[in-house]
Enzyme design. Structure first.
Site, PDB file in Angstrom:
ATOM      1  N   SER A  72       0.853  -1.193   0.000  1.00 30.55           N
ATOM      2  CA  SER A  72       0.000   0.000   0.000  1.00 30.55           C
ATOM      3  C   SER A  72       0.884   1.235   0.000  1.00 30.55           C
ATOM      4  O   SER A  72       2.007   1.217   0.524  1.00 30.55           O
ATOM      5  CB  SER A  72      -0.883   0.019   1.244  1.00 30.55           C
ATOM      6  OG  SER A  72      -1.527   1.283   1.402  1.00 30.55           O
ATOM      7  N   TYR A  97      -2.415  -0.584  10.120  1.00 24.72           N
ATOM      8  CA  TYR A  97      -2.389  -0.975   8.706  1.00 24.72           C
ATOM      9  C   TYR A  97      -1.104  -0.514   8.045  1.00 24.72           C
ATOM     10  O   TYR A  97      -0.408  -1.299   7.375  1.00 24.72           O
ATOM     11  CB  TYR A  97      -3.607  -0.370   8.007  1.00 24.72           C
ATOM     12  CG  TYR A  97      -3.683  -0.663   6.529  1.00 24.72           C
ATOM     13  CD1 TYR A  97      -4.099  -1.912   6.076  1.00 24.72           C
ATOM     14  CD2 TYR A  97      -3.357   0.306   5.585  1.00 24.72           C
ATOM     15  CE1 TYR A  97      -4.183  -2.185   4.706  1.00 24.72           C
ATOM     16  CE2 TYR A  97      -3.436   0.045   4.226  1.00 24.72           C
ATOM     17  CZ  TYR A  97      -3.851  -1.203   3.793  1.00 24.72           C
ATOM     18  OH  TYR A  97      -3.922  -1.472   2.454  1.00 24.72           O
TER      19      TYR A  97
END
Length: 283
Positions: free
Chosen positions: A166, A179
């Protein structure tokens, strides 16, 4: 008279990509939905054999239903698709499933590690279980799957791995510490793996998406964000907008994954390909 666009080169590239994957076997984690499902569908469309794994049995059933009986690459897509329910957090189950995949469709040539989860919350409010879940799936799960596949690719001295991380791995995000940290771990793990496998001819690369129209993104919108606010940015949360002014589709991210797995990327390894519409100014 207006000149017509020359599409010959584009057609040649498409044919080359199809040759890259025809009869090759690729394992895809997180294949039941979103980016993973898009990767699996595109690989099947280009003649690959695909082992699609996920915890979501219903999603895998939908993927199989989408693999129609239309001939592609000499065999029907459904005949080149093997599915299994897999919890990437379980190392023993991962080893067993990878062995079963090879028994079903032959030796692996590649891996698309896409499985991931999102937990939101400010650091001071995060539960231990939220932190652990992100790392168990996004980092340890990636380790389990990459290790199992890498052992096999190394012995054959051929193949490629693409880890979907990501853009949050390198850009701080408020409310996304668990995350972002887990994705940063996965990104650096993939680089280290690529360095170790390079002498054996195995390439390892990372694809780092930004906001993508998946169930994960839609869950964020349910918490008060929206498509428009993501595109416009939010200075109060130290977040830039998206210069291309659109949310990515799963297929757009999948195309980047397939490129890095293909022979067209034969001299690319340890690379982090950001696919975020410019949202992180290509940090």
């Amino acid at each position: 008279m207006n000149a017509q666009p020359d599409t010959t080169g584009r057609a040649d590239l498409t044919a080359q990509r199809q040759d890259d994957f025809r009869d090759r076997h690729v394992l895809v984690t997180g294949a039941a939905s979103g980016i993973g499902a898009a990767v699996a569908r595109q690989l099947l469309a280009q003649g690959a054999c695909v082992s699609a794994v996920d915890l979501d049995a219903a999603g895998l059933h939908r993927l199989r239903a989408q693999a129609t009986d239309a001939a592609t690459g000499g065999t029907a897509p459904s005949e080149r698709l093997w599915t299994a329910v897999l919890d990437v957090r379980d190392a023993a189950q991962v080893e067993q499933t990878v062995a079963q995949a090879e028994a079903a469709l032959g030796p692996l040539h590649g891996l698309a590690s896409v499985a991931g989860v999102l937990e939101m919350g400010a650091v001071i409010d995060l539960e231990d279980a939220q932190w652990a879940r992100c790392f168990d799936v996004n980092a340890t799960g990636v380790f389990h799957v990459c290790r199992a596949v890498a052992r096999r690719l190394r012995d054959r001295r051929t193949g490629a791995i693409a880890v979907v991380s990501s853009n949050a791995a390198t850009t701080p995000r408020t409310g996304m510490a668990a995350y972002a940290a887990s994705k940063a771990a996965a990104t650096q793990f993939a680089r280290c793996l690529g360095l170790e496998l390079a002498p054996h001819g195995i390439r390892v690369n990372i694809v780092s998406p930004g906001s993508t129209d998946t169930a994960m993104q839609q869950a964020l919108w349910a918490l008060g964000s929206s498509r428009d606010t993501v595109i416009a940015g939010d200075p109060a949360r130290w977040r830039l907008g998206i210069p291309l002014a659109k949310i990515a589709t799963p297929d757009e991210i999948a195309q980047a994954v397939l490129f890095l797995l293909s022979d067209q990327a034969s001299h690319i390894t340890l690379h982090d390909l950001r696919v975020d519409g410019g949202a992180t100014l290509d940090q």
